[in-house]
Design a protein around this motif. Structure first.
Motif, PDB file in Angstrom:
ATOM      1  N   SER A  43      16.904   6.238 154.164  1.00  0.00           N
ATOM      2  CA  SER A  43      16.324   6.788 155.393  1.00  0.00           C
ATOM      3  C   SER A  43      15.627   8.110 155.106  1.00  0.00           C
ATOM      4  N   PRO A  44      14.730   8.561 156.015  1.00  0.00           N
ATOM      5  CA  PRO A  44      14.038   9.842 155.836  1.00  0.00           C
ATOM      6  C   PRO A  44      14.985  11.031 155.813  1.00  0.00           C
ATOM      7  N   ASP A  45      16.184  10.903 156.401  1.00  0.00           N
ATOM      8  CA  ASP A  45      17.134  12.010 156.421  1.00  0.00           C
ATOM      9  C   ASP A  45      17.535  12.435 155.007  1.00  0.00           C
ATOM     10  N   VAL A  46      17.546  11.492 154.089  1.00  0.00           N
ATOM     11  CA  VAL A  46      17.904  11.798 152.712  1.00  0.00           C
ATOM     12  C   VAL A  46      16.909  12.788 152.115  1.00  0.00           C
ATOM     13  N   GLU A  47      15.635  12.587 152.396  1.00  0.00           N
ATOM     14  CA  GLU A  47      14.610  13.493 151.871  1.00  0.00           C
ATOM     15  C   GLU A  47      14.772  14.900 152.447  1.00  0.00           C
ATOM     16  N   LYS A  48      15.111  14.999 153.722  1.00  0.00           N
ATOM     17  CA  LYS A  48      15.316  16.311 154.337  1.00  0.00           C
ATOM     18  C   LYS A  48      16.498  17.035 153.688  1.00  0.00           C
ATOM     19  N   MET A  49      17.557  16.304 153.430  1.00  0.00           N
ATOM     20  CA  MET A  49      18.733  16.911 152.813  1.00  0.00           C
ATOM     21  C   MET A  49      18.452  17.290 151.363  1.00  0.00           C
ATOM     22  N   TYR A  50      17.632  16.486 150.691  1.00  0.00           N
ATOM     23  CA  TYR A  50      17.265  16.840 149.318  1.00  0.00           C
ATOM     24  C   TYR A  50      16.488  18.155 149.294  1.00  0.00           C
ATOM     25  N   GLU A  51      15.630  18.366 150.277  1.00  0.00           N
ATOM     26  CA  GLU A  51      14.880  19.618 150.343  1.00  0.00           C
ATOM     27  C   GLU A  51      15.815  20.804 150.525  1.00  0.00           C
ATOM     28  N   ARG A  52      16.909  20.609 151.216  1.00  0.00           N
ATOM     29  CA  ARG A  52      17.898  21.683 151.347  1.00  0.00           C
ATOM     30  C   ARG A  52      18.530  22.002 149.996  1.00  0.00           C
ATOM     31  N   VAL A  53      18.813  20.966 149.211  1.00  0.00           N
ATOM     32  CA  VAL A  53      19.349  21.172 147.864  1.00  0.00           C
ATOM     33  C   VAL A  53      18.356  21.972 147.028  1.00  0.00           C
ATOM     34  N   ARG A  54      17.081  21.613 147.128  1.00  0.00           N
ATOM     35  CA  ARG A  54      16.029  22.314 146.389  1.00  0.00           C
ATOM     36  C   ARG A  54      15.928  23.773 146.808  1.00  0.00           C
ATOM     37  N   SER A  55      16.028  24.031 148.102  1.00  0.00           N
ATOM     38  CA  SER A  55      15.945  25.392 148.612  1.00  0.00           C
ATOM     39  C   SER A  55      17.083  26.254 148.078  1.00  0.00           C
ATOM     40  N   ILE A  56      18.285  25.690 148.072  1.00  0.00           N
ATOM     41  CA  ILE A  56      19.435  26.419 147.539  1.00  0.00           C
ATOM     42  C   ILE A  56      19.279  26.630 146.035  1.00  0.00           C
ATOM     43  N   LYS A  57      18.715  25.649 145.359  1.00  0.00           N
ATOM     44  CA  LYS A  57      18.453  25.775 143.920  1.00  0.00           C
ATOM     45  C   LYS A  57      17.562  26.979 143.639  1.00  0.00           C
ATOM     46  N   HIS A  58      16.531  27.180 144.442  1.00  0.00           N
ATOM     47  CA  HIS A  58      15.626  28.325 144.242  1.00  0.00           C
ATOM     48  C   HIS A  58      16.373  29.643 144.435  1.00  0.00           C
ATOM     49  N   ARG A  59      17.290  29.686 145.393  1.00  0.00           N
ATOM     50  CA  ARG A  59      18.112  30.885 145.574  1.00  0.00           C
ATOM     51  C   ARG A  59      18.927  31.163 144.311  1.00  0.00           C
ATOM     52  N   GLY A  60      19.488  30.110 143.737  1.00  0.00           N
ATOM     53  CA  GLY A  60      20.276  30.260 142.518  1.00  0.00           C
ATOM     54  C   GLY A  60      19.439  30.765 141.359  1.00  0.00           C
ATOM     55  N   GLU A  61      18.219  30.281 141.253  1.00  0.00           N
ATOM     56  CA  GLU A  61      17.339  30.722 140.167  1.00  0.00           C
ATOM     57  C   GLU A  61      16.984  32.195 140.320  1.00  0.00           C
ATOM     58  N   GLU A  62      16.770  32.632 141.548  1.00  0.00           N
ATOM     59  CA  GLU A  62      16.478  34.044 141.781  1.00  0.00           C
ATOM     60  C   GLU A  62      17.682  34.917 141.441  1.00  0.00           C
TER      61      GLU A  62
END
Length: 222
Positions: A43-62
């Protein structure tokens, strides 16, 4: 000259605090991954949740960049700066691996790959144990300076959980080959998925070993 040890102790306390902040980011990322696996469906909800994972990943990299800069600047007054640097690198690898797990869940969803109930339960169990490890690592870091023996006890639990995840992985990987032998795409994605989750647990074990070393130093030198 007496400022050296004091500066070093303060620098290490600050480094531990930063590592705790980085582990909070890890905890957020694993929480989203848990929800993603629990709610898996094409479902499209999976893609939205994946984007949240990506966003948190960027915080970790910073946070990684900031912490590495701090450790480099203070390396001369920190006796164990190499251990702290290795811990930052391990946490960063963990964050990248979580993204890899989430991405494969996304790929499975986009390609309408059905994950059978047994495998879903297995993946949920593995991720649940990884989440327990993350919580224990957070607690061990909090107690590292004040209660190093307790910190080591938490690390022992981290290692036990890693062994449990490893056993689940060994028992389940053949089932993946068996269940998806007729689907090349399904086999490739789900094999990667279960292997990456197992590696998440391995990375937390490695992180725990570094914490154990630092805790042991504190129990010996007191």
């Amino acid at each position: 000259m007496s400022e050296g040890p004091e500066r070093g102790s303060l620098a290490e306390l600050t480094a531990i605090e930063y590592l705790g902040n980085m582990m909070s980011i890890v905890s957020d990322q694993v929480s989203v991954l848990t929800a993603l696996m629990n709610q898996y469906s094409p479902s499209p909800d999976v893609e939205k949740m994946y984007e949240r994972v990506r966003s948190i990943k960027h915080r970790g990299e910073e946070m990684k960049i900031m912490l590495m800069e701090y450790l480099v600047k203070n390396s001369e007054v920190m006796m164990y700066s190499r251990s702290y640097i290795e811990m930052v690198r391990t946490i960063d690898r963990f964050i990248q691996h979580v993204d890899s797990v989430a991405y494969r869940i996304l790929i499975a969803s986009k390609n309408n790959i059905s994950i059978n109930n047994d495998l879903v339960t297995t993946l949920q169990t593995m991720i649940g144990k990884v989440r327990q490890q993350v919580n224990l690592i957070q607690d061990s870091l909090q107690k590292l300076s004040t209660h190093p023996r307790k910190s080591m006890e938490h690390v022992d639990e981290v290692l036990k959980l890693e062994d449990e995840v490893d056993n689940i992985f060994r028992e389940s990987i053949f089932k993946v080959y068996e269940a998806y032998s007729s689907s090349v795409a399904g086999l490739m994605v789900l094999k990667d998925l279960i292997e990456y989750i197992e590696e998440l647990s391995d990375l937390l074990k490695n992180l725990g070993e570094e914490i154990r070393y630092l805790a042991l130093v504190r129990t010996v030198t007191r």
